[in-house]
Design a protein around this motif. Structure first.
Motif, PDB file in Angstrom:
ATOM      1  N   ARG A 206       0.827  -1.207   0.000  1.00  0.00           N
ATOM      2  CA  ARG A 206       0.000   0.000   0.000  1.00  0.00           C
ATOM      3  C   ARG A 206       0.858   1.251   0.000  1.00  0.00           C
ATOM      4  O   ARG A 206       0.490   2.271  -0.590  1.00  0.00           O
TER       5      ARG A 206
ATOM      6  N   LYS B  67       0.432   2.742  -5.738  1.00  0.00           N
ATOM      7  CA  LYS B  67      -0.675   3.696  -5.639  1.00  0.00           C
ATOM      8  C   LYS B  67      -1.822   3.359  -6.589  1.00  0.00           C
ATOM      9  O   LYS B  67      -2.877   3.975  -6.528  1.00  0.00           O
ATOM     10  N   THR B  68      -1.598   2.371  -7.452  1.00  0.00           N
ATOM     11  CA  THR B  68      -2.649   1.988  -8.400  1.00  0.00           C
ATOM     12  C   THR B  68      -3.622   1.038  -7.710  1.00  0.00           C
ATOM     13  O   THR B  68      -3.236  -0.052  -7.256  1.00  0.00           O
ATOM     14  N   LYS B  69      -4.875   1.448  -7.652  1.00  0.00           N
ATOM     15  CA  LYS B  69      -5.864   0.723  -6.869  1.00  0.00           C
ATOM     16  C   LYS B  69      -6.090  -0.705  -7.373  1.00  0.00           C
ATOM     17  O   LYS B  69      -6.185  -1.644  -6.592  1.00  0.00           O
ATOM     18  N   TRP B  70      -6.151  -0.884  -8.707  1.00  0.00           N
ATOM     19  CA  TRP B  70      -6.474  -2.213  -9.227  1.00  0.00           C
ATOM     20  C   TRP B  70      -5.354  -3.219  -8.965  1.00  0.00           C
ATOM     21  O   TRP B  70      -5.608  -4.414  -8.775  1.00  0.00           O
TER      22      TRP B  70
ATOM     23  N   LEU C 236      -3.444  -3.160  -6.238  1.00  0.00           N
ATOM     24  CA  LEU C 236      -3.630  -3.518  -4.833  1.00  0.00           C
ATOM     25  C   LEU C 236      -4.768  -4.529  -4.665  1.00  0.00           C
ATOM     26  O   LEU C 236      -4.661  -5.471  -3.872  1.00  0.00           O
ATOM     27  N   LEU C 237      -5.843  -4.320  -5.411  1.00  0.00           N
ATOM     28  CA  LEU C 237      -6.965  -5.255  -5.345  1.00  0.00           C
ATOM     29  C   LEU C 237      -6.559  -6.636  -5.862  1.00  0.00           C
ATOM     30  O   LEU C 237      -6.974  -7.665  -5.309  1.00  0.00           O
TER      31      LEU C 237
ATOM     32  N   TYR D 190      -3.532  -7.852  -5.685  1.00  0.00           N
ATOM     33  CA  TYR D 190      -2.681  -8.422  -4.634  1.00  0.00           C
ATOM     34  C   TYR D 190      -3.539  -9.009  -3.508  1.00  0.00           C
ATOM     35  O   TYR D 190      -3.272 -10.121  -3.030  1.00  0.00           O
TER      36      TYR D 190
END
Length: 411
Positions: A24, A28-31, A33-34, A36
């Motif tokens: 995190r 910084k890219t949300k997709w 992180l999702l 992962y």
């Protein structure tokens, strides 16, 4: 059992929570992180499900080996990340406490924000075990090494000066998955052309049938001039399985003992044989398993019946704790003991002649290589096969060639 699974789940959840902080902070890219998070959840579900389906009446299988390897590959690096983040949290808490008491009017958060470079350091550190574990699974487990060791004895019979022993241990045939590599290792043993071949136990993980696909391969082990001798290890007693009956367990044990005959080894069960050369003799003693953390079935007194204190003796005893607890101070004066068992935990660091480390050293005082106590020696073989973790990192599978020399003690 339920408590164990609950503890494991809570522990892995905390590790996951801390490891996530690294990604995190860096991503910084949300997709991404999702992605992962989804991968981590699926991995955790698979591991917990697989562990819950482990059948103690079957024991280790290729699937359970895969699961263990996968779990270590996923969670050892994440534990490194978690420790890094936890260390940073201690610093953040201390810093926040100091700032609070120095200037409690500060409007910022009590805890300072995470620092990107700490997460980068954690990721770098975690990559070391990650890459090492991959190497261990793909290459290390079959990266056989021939280790040659000279040992000097002032009381060695003259006829045996220069006598060579090839020593192997811990075959664990139920773990093998590559016939080509095992055939290569058998060829490597034959290439040593020693005077005698000694095997110090654990031919299987638990069941005799594990060795059946490999009988032809191990029958290619050439018989040296002075023979092939073996003993049992802790895994050869079927102690780590749940059996339907005592009869089934006993039948398996008898079948395991017969495996030695089928690959032309003379199995020594608390007994000894004399090896004669040019009118002189040495004694080969084989005990059943004696372990600090196992039933003490081995009986050195019984095994050395008919041998005098002055005879030159080589003892085969699977577990090196036997040497530490009994043999090294035994009045029979056993000059050389050969053991295995530890595998060096299949994970460690070795720089020959300089440095040697493994978690095994916190369990066994003698865990890999040569050790001496007032002129009595033990050599602990690092093992031929592998068990539980399907790989080896730093501690490679070993074929030992020991040369006995007449002379003053050297180590």
């Amino acid at each position: 059992m339920i408590f164990r699974f609950l503890f494991l789940f809570v522990f892995l959840f905390i590790v996951e929570l801390y490891a996530f902080q690294v990604f995190r902070t860096l991503l910084k890219t949300k997709w991404i992180l999702l992605f992962y998070i989804a991968g981590s959840v699926l991995a955790l579900i698979y591991i917990i499900y697989s562990i819950s389906k482990y059948d103690p009446s079957v024991g280790q299988t290729q699937k359970s080996l895969f699961v263990m390897g996968f779990m270590l590959l996923v969670y050892v690096p994440k534990m490194i990340l978690a420790l890094t983040m936890f260390g940073e949290d201690i610093f953040r808490f201390g810093s926040g406490t100091i700032n609070y008491f120095i200037d409690n009017d500060v409007k910022t958060s009590f805890l300072p924000s995470r620092r990107k470079f700490v997460s980068q350091i954690g990721l770098g550190l975690a990559s070391i075990p990650f890459l090492s574990l991959i190497y261990g699974i793909t290459v290390g487990k079959y990266n056989f090494k021939v280790i040659k060791q000279n040992i000097f004895f002032p009381d060695l019979p003259d006829a045996f000066d220069g006598f060579t022993i090839t020593h192997i241990s811990d075959i664990h045939s139920g773990s093998f998955d590559n016939p080509e590599k095992i055939n290569y290792a058998v060829d490597l043993i034959n290439q040593q052309v020693s005077d005698i071949l000694l095997f110090t136990g654990d031919i299987v993980n638990a069941k005799a049938e594990e060795m059946h696909p490999w009988l032809e391969t191990f029958n290619r082990l050439e018989k040296p001039k002075y023979g092939k001798f073996s003993i049992l290890g802790n895994h050869d007693y079927g102690a780590y399985l749940e059996w339907k009956s005592n009869k089934a367990k006993e039948e398996n044990f008898m079948a395991i003992k017969d495996l030695h005959r089928q690959i032309d080894f003379k199995l020594l069960l608390n007994e000894n044989v004399k090896i004669e050369k040019d009118g002189q003799e040495i004694a080969i003693i084989g005990v059943e398993n004696w372990g600090k953390h196992f039933d003490k079935i081995g009986d050195l007194n019984k095994a050395s019946a008919g041998i005098s204190d002055n005879d030159f003796k080589i003892l085969m005893s699977h577990d090196p704790s036997h040497w530490e607890e009994v043999v090294k101070n035994h009045p029979k004066n056993v000059q050389l003991t050969l053991s295995g068992h530890t595998h060096g935990m299949q994970f460690g660091i070795e720089i020959p002649g300089w440095f040697k480390w493994s978690l095994a050293q916190y369990v066994y005082k003698q865990w890999a290589g040569l050790y001496e106590n007032v002129g009595r020696y033990i050599y602990v073989n690092r093992g031929f096969g592998f068990h539980a973790y399907p790989g080896r990192v730093g501690i490679m599978p070993e074929i030992t060639v020991i040369r006995l020399n007449k002379g003053e003690n050297k180590i």
